[in-house]
Design a protein around this motif. Sequence first.
Motif, mmCIF file in Angstrom:
data_model
loop_
_atom_site.group_PDB
_atom_site.id
_atom_site.type_symbol
_atom_site.label_atom_id
_atom_site.label_comp_id
_atom_site.label_asym_id
_atom_site.label_seq_id
_atom_site.Cartn_x
_atom_site.Cartn_y
_atom_site.Cartn_z
ATOM 1 N N PHE A 153 20.264 -8.725 -59.182
ATOM 2 C CA PHE A 153 19.104 -7.875 -58.934
ATOM 3 C C PHE A 153 18.787 -6.925 -60.083
ATOM 4 O O PHE A 153 17.773 -6.224 -60.047
ATOM 5 C CB PHE A 153 19.240 -7.092 -57.622
ATOM 6 C CG PHE A 153 20.336 -6.045 -57.600
ATOM 7 C CD1 PHE A 153 20.100 -4.757 -58.066
ATOM 8 C CD2 PHE A 153 21.578 -6.338 -57.071
ATOM 9 C CE1 PHE A 153 21.099 -3.791 -58.021
ATOM 10 C CE2 PHE A 153 22.585 -5.373 -57.020
ATOM 11 C CZ PHE A 153 22.338 -4.090 -57.499
ATOM 12 N N TRP B 120 16.257 -1.573 -54.997
ATOM 13 C CA TRP B 120 15.784 -2.948 -55.200
ATOM 14 C C TRP B 120 15.387 -3.573 -53.870
ATOM 15 O O TRP B 120 14.324 -4.201 -53.760
ATOM 16 C CB TRP B 120 16.875 -3.772 -55.873
ATOM 17 C CG TRP B 120 16.568 -5.236 -55.920
ATOM 18 C CD1 TRP B 120 15.732 -5.884 -56.778
ATOM 19 C CD2 TRP B 120 17.090 -6.245 -55.045
ATOM 20 N NE1 TRP B 120 15.705 -7.231 -56.494
ATOM 21 C CE2 TRP B 120 16.524 -7.477 -55.434
ATOM 22 C CE3 TRP B 120 17.986 -6.223 -53.974
ATOM 23 C CZ2 TRP B 120 16.827 -8.673 -54.781
ATOM 24 C CZ3 TRP B 120 18.284 -7.401 -53.320
ATOM 25 C CH2 TRP B 120 17.713 -8.617 -53.731
ATOM 26 N N ILE C 105 13.120 -8.510 -59.847
ATOM 27 C CA ILE C 105 13.667 -9.796 -59.443
ATOM 28 C C ILE C 105 13.505 -9.875 -57.929
ATOM 29 O O ILE C 105 14.203 -9.192 -57.175
ATOM 30 C CB ILE C 105 15.153 -9.902 -59.845
ATOM 31 C CG1 ILE C 105 15.324 -9.701 -61.353
ATOM 32 C CG2 ILE C 105 15.740 -11.234 -59.404
ATOM 33 C CD1 ILE C 105 16.767 -9.568 -61.808
ATOM 34 N N SER C 106 12.565 -10.671 -57.462
ATOM 35 C CA SER C 106 12.255 -10.683 -56.031
ATOM 36 C C SER C 106 13.127 -11.694 -55.289
ATOM 37 O O SER C 106 13.617 -12.663 -55.870
ATOM 38 C CB SER C 106 10.776 -10.986 -55.805
ATOM 39 O OG SER C 106 10.433 -12.249 -56.325
ATOM 40 N N GLU C 107 13.299 -11.448 -53.996
ATOM 41 C CA GLU C 107 14.178 -12.258 -53.166
ATOM 42 C C GLU C 107 13.437 -12.704 -51.909
ATOM 43 O O GLU C 107 13.049 -11.876 -51.078
ATOM 44 C CB GLU C 107 15.429 -11.443 -52.796
ATOM 45 C CG GLU C 107 16.309 -12.060 -51.744
ATOM 46 C CD GLU C 107 16.601 -13.525 -52.003
ATOM 47 O OE1 GLU C 107 16.430 -14.314 -51.049
ATOM 48 O OE2 GLU C 107 17.001 -13.882 -53.132
#
Length: 331
Positions: A56, A140, A154-156
């Motif tokens: 992340f 995050w 940083i996408s999830e």
Amino acid sequence: MASIEGTNSMKQIVLQIPTFLNVYNDGSTERLGNMPRAPPCLNDPETGVSSKDIVFSINPLLSARLYLPKLNANDQKLPILVYFHGGAFCRESAFSEHHHEYCNIVASQANVLIVSVEHRKAPEHYLPAAYEDCWAGLKWAATHANATQNSHIISEPWLIDHGDFSKIFIGGDSSGGNIVHNVAMRAGVEPLPNGVKIIGAYMNHPYFCGSKPVGSEPIEGFEKSLPYMAWGIVYPDAPGGIDNPMVNPMAPGAPSLATLGCSKMFISVAGDDVSFRDRTVLYYEAVRASGWKGQVQLFEEKGEQHVYYMFHPHTDKGKRLIKHVTDFLKQ
């Protein structure tokens, strides 16, 4: 001073946390009793929970393990638990076997999506690095509350598709419980992205200490006790030393506990945990007396040692503590 005979020179221990950490004069580090790591797993055979590892943050490089319980529907939204593991700030991992099993159980029984943060460890990275890493992990996660603003992170997908950002919890055990306190204090004065709020925080057997023994803590040799000694190694430059508010929230001049940035708290202790039981009860009482507007509850298991449930989660006492945690996450 212990030593190990090498081929060319004598290798000596220059810093030590007994049963936890040896640091040698050549700069090498030995972590004692570190649990083996467990790989992530899709559809854990015991719980049905899926897990995966993600990065992340690139600078510093930070990672986490995510846990997703079985879904009733593809668009199901779940409460989010950002979890901080224990290990005296210097050993263990979000990927350790016992933390992996514990998170599988909690995700399954509480039906929550878990972000288990892997923070940097002392002595390679002294505190406050772990605090900063865990705050970064929470931030995050919170950025996903507005998926249209994720171009810079940083996408999830698990968080975007299944996270309920009106129900964010933080939780941790031992040093992770200490991190919970400090993250909750920071959240009380520093906003999270997208207006996200922490609804609840739980801390099991949190690591607190101070310059004077309390309760059943030993008077003789107190400065050589594990919590006291460990703090000087994991945060050697801490302002105020062992009375730094990060490890002694009741120290003179510490920020008011009334500023805790969550709505409810669950705190647990073990009756035979000489190093932490009485100080944690004092913390609980101090939170209640502080003027904080939230609700706090305390649970004690008599006749047990520090984080007993982490190593024996399937005993009656282990199951009871975990049920208290999962009931708290369901509220």
